[in-house]
Design a protein around this motif. Structure first.
Motif: not given
Ligand SMILES: Nc1ncnc2c1ncn2[C@@H]1O[C@H](COP(=O)(O)OP(=O)(O)OP(=O)(O)O)[C@@H](O)[C@H]1O
Length: 548
Positions: A346-349, A428-436, A463-468
Motif C-alpha cells: 500500500v501507499t500512505a494515501e 472475527v473473519d478477517l484481521v487487517v494490520n492497518y499498521d504493521l 505494508r508500505k514501501q520500505g517497511e520491514a
C-alpha cells in the motif's frame, strides 16, 4: 498411586526428551473425559462442546485426573491463539469443587477455592462469562473481582489490581485456595514483575507480618500466597512454601498454580514471577501437537538465559529451547494453521481505501492500528463511506468498549488498537494490520483474533514501501507461507478518497460540527477533541487502578 502412574502418556516423559503427541489435529469426542467429570458437569458440557479441541483432549484428561489433583504439580502451558486454553482451566476447577477432590473444602460456598487472574478488565469479563455457563446451573459461587468487591465466592475472576486490594483488606480468604490460574501470563508477568514484588513487601509490612528472609529475591504473588496459606487465624505466619508442607499435616490444602499464554512466556520468568513449583511445561501448536518439556524449567536448574522480551527482538523462532532442560519447547510464536496469512502493498494515501475494500463483504473485520489517533480517523472514514464501523481503543469509555465487544451486526468493522489483540473472542473473519505490528508477539496475538476454535480466518498485513515485513516472515519461521494480496489502483473509489481528504481537512480545521455528524457513536468515545498524540493510551488495568 501418584501422578506418574496414570495412563496418560503426557504424565511420564522420558528424561531429556520432549514428548510429542501423535494425534495433533483431530478433535476428540467430549465423551472421552466424561468418566472423569462430575455427572452434572458432564451433562452441561456435552451440548455446549460435543468435541474437544486437540489441546483440550490432551490436557483435560491429565488435569481432571483425581490422583494428579491430590498431588499437584504446577503447570505452564503455551498454546497457540484460539486453541481453547480457557476450558482447560474452567473444567478442572469446577469439577474439583463439585467433587471435593484433593482434600480441599469442596462445596463450601464461603471459601475462595480458585483465583483466575487476567491482565485486563475486558478479558476478566470474558472469562467470567465463560465460567458462568458452568457455575450458574451448578450453583457454584463466582465473582468478577475487577472493582472493589471482595466476595468470598468459590471462584474469583480478577485483575492483578483487584487481588492486591483483596490483600489490603486481609488475607484469611486464601485459606481454602487450591487453584491459582494466570491467563495471558506473559502479559501479566512481563508488565508486573516489579509490581508483584512491591505488592508482597507492602502487604507484609501493612499486616505487620514477619519480614521474609532478608535477601529473598523471589518476591512473587505465589510466595505471598504460600506464606499466607501457612499462617494461622490469629495472624501468626510460618514462612514456608506450601509445596514444602507435609501432605499429612492437618488442613493441608494442595495448591496448584497454572500459567497459560499464547506467545511463549519465558520459563525462567514464569518461575520467578509466579513461583511455579517444578512445573510441567506444555507447548502446543496444531501442526505438531502437544510437546512436554522434560525437566520443567530447565531441569532442576533454571536453564538457558531465556530472558524476557526475547521474542520481540527477533531471531529464529524454530529450535530455540525454553531453558536448559527444556528439550523441545521452541520459542513459541506461531500463527495457527486455521489462519491464512497475506500481505498487501500500500501507499500512505491508499491505506484507508485499501482497508475499506478488504473489509467489503466480510461478516466481521477487525482492523488494528498502532495509535488511537490512527484508529479514530480510520473509523470516521469508514463510517463516512457507509460502512458499519466502531472504535475499540483506550479512548472509548468502559461501557462503550463493552458494547463494541458484544456487537454482532453483520458486515461490521471494528477498528482497534492492541488492547483488543489479546484473548478476546470477537467472532472475527478477517484481521487487517492497518499498521504493521511492532513485535512478533503482537503479530501473533492480533492474527489470533480470527481462526479460533474450529474456525478459520485470514490476516492481511498492509505494508508500505520500505517497511520491514521480511522480519516477521523470517521470525515466524514460515517464509513463503504468507501470500501476496493485491488491491488494484483501479478498485479504488475516487469518491471515497475525496471523502477521506475532506475528513482529514475538517479535522485539522477543528470542524466539530462535522465531527458530530460523522463521528463515533455518542458515548462510545470522548469525541470532544481528537487525540493529539500517537501514543496508544489503552487502559490495560496498569496496576489495577485504571479499571474504570
Ligand atoms: N471444544 C470446543 N469446541 C468448540 N469451540 C470451542 C471449544 N473450546 C473452546 N472453543 C471456542 O474457541 C474459542 C477460543 O477459545 P479460548 O478463548 O479458550 O482460546 P485461547 O486458547 O484462550 O485463545 P487466546 O490465546 O487467543 O486467548 C472460543 O470462542 C471458545 O468458545
Amino acid at each position: 498411586m501418584d501422578e506418574n502412574d496414570t495412563s496418560n502418556p503426557l504424565d511420564n516423559p522420558k528424561p531429556n526428551e520432549a514428548l510429542v503427541s501423535s494425534s495433533n489435529t483431530t478433535s476428540t469426542a467430549t465423551t472421552v473425559i466424561t468418566p472423569l467429570l462430575h455427572p452434572s458437569l458432564a451433562s452441561l458440557l456435552l451440548p455446549i462442546y460435543p468435541s474437544l479441541l486437540p489441546l483440550q483432549s490432551h490436557l483435560l484428561p491429565l488435569l481432571l485426573n483425581p490422583h494428579v489433583i491430590h498431588n499437584p504439580r504446577d503447570l505452564s502451558v503455551t498454546a497457540e491463539t484460539g486453541s481453547g486454553k480457557t476450558l482447560c482451566f474452567i473444567l478442572p476447577i469446577v469439577n474439583s469443587i463439585l467433587k471435593g477432590d484433593g482434600g480441599g473444602v469442596g462445596k463450601d460456598k464461603g471459601r475462595v477455592q480458585a483465583v483466575v487472574i487476567l491482565p485486563t478488565v475486558n478479558l476478566a469479563q470474558q472469562v467470567y462469562s465463560d465460567f458462568q455457563s458452568f457455575t450458574s446451573p451448578l450453583n457454584i459461587t463466582l465473582s468478577l473481582d475487577t472493582v472493589n468487591s471482595a466476595s468470598a465466592t468459590q471462584i474469583v475472576v480478577a485483575t492483578p489490581g483487584s487481588i492486591k486490594r483483596r490483600f489490603e483488606t486481609g488475607n484469611g480468604w486464601v485459606r481454602g485456595l487450591r487453584w491459582i490460574v494466570v491467563d495471558e501470563a506473559d502479559r501479566v508477568g512481563g508488565q508486573r514483575m516489579g509490581w508483584w514484588g512491591g505488592f508482597k513487601e507492602e502487604t507484609v509490612r501493612k499486616r505487620k507480618r514477619p519480614q521474609l528472609t532478608s535477601g529473598d529475591t523471589k518476591q512473587t504473588l505465589a510466595d505471598l500466597l504460600d506464606t499466607v496459606v501457612s499462617g494461622d487465624d490469629s495472624g501468626n505466619v510460618t514462612i514456608q512454601a506450601s509445596y514444602n508442607r507435609d501432605p499429612m499435616e492437618p488442613n493441608y490444602t494442595p495448591l496448584r498454580k497454572m500459567c497459560f499464554s499464547a506467545t511463549k512466556q519465558h520459563d525462567v520468568m514464569r518461575r520467578q514471577v509466579f513461583g511455579l513449583n517444578h512445573p510441567r511445561i506444555f507447548d502446543f501448536r496444531k501442526e505438531r501437537g502437544v510437546v512436554e518439556a522434560r525437566g520443567g524449567l530447565g531441569g532442576e536448574g533454571e536453564g538457558g538465559d531465556d530472558t524476557e522480551g526475547q521474542h520481540d527482538r527477533g531471531g529464529g523462532a524454530e529450535g530455540r529451547g525454553g531453558g536448559g532442560g527444556g528439550g523441545g519447547t521452541d520459542d513459541m510464536h506461531y500463527v495457527s494453521d486455521n489462519i491464512t496469512e497475506e500481505v498487501c502493498n500500500v501507499t500512505a494515501e491508499s491505506k484507508p481505501e485499501v482497508a475499506r475494500i478488504l473489509s467489503l463483504g466480510q461478516p466481521c473485520t477487525l482492523i488494528f492500528c498502532n495509535s488511537t489517533d490512527s484508529a479514530h480517523r480510520l473509523t470516521r472514514y469508514l463510517q463516512a463511506t457507509g460502512i458499519k464501523a466502531k472504535e475499540l481503543t483506550g479512548k472509548v469509555s468502559k461501557g462503550g468498549r463493552k458494547r463494541v465487544i458484544e456487537w454482532r451486526a453483520p458486515r461490521r468493522v471494528i477498528v482497534a488498537t492492541d488492547s483488543a489483540s489479546r484473548g478476546m473472542n470477537l467472532d472475527v473473519d478477517l484481521v487487517v494490520n492497518y499498521d504493521l505490528p511492532t513485535s512478533l508477539s503482537q503479530y501473533v496475538h492480533r492474527a489470533g483474533r480470527t481462526g479460533r476454535g474450529f474456525g478459520t480466518g485470514t490476516v492481511v498485513s498492509m505494508r508500505k514501501q520500505g517497511e520491514a515485513w521480511a522480519k516477521f516472515e523470517k521470525e515466524l519461521g514460515r517464509a513463503g507461507r504468507v501470500r501476496a494480496r493485491k488491491v488494484e489502483e483501479a478498485d479504488m473509489d475516487r469518491g471515497a478518497l475525496r471523502t477521506l481528504k475532506d475528513i482529514m481537512k475538517r479535522e485539522e480545521d477543528g470542524d466539530l460540527g462535522y465531527e458530530e455528524e460523522h463521528g463515533v457513536i455518542p458515548g462510545d468515545s470522548d469525541s470532544s477533541s481528537l487525540p493529539s498524540s500517537d501514543d496508544d493510551e489503552d487502559d490495560e488495568d496498569g496496576e489495577g487502578e485504571g479499571e474504570e
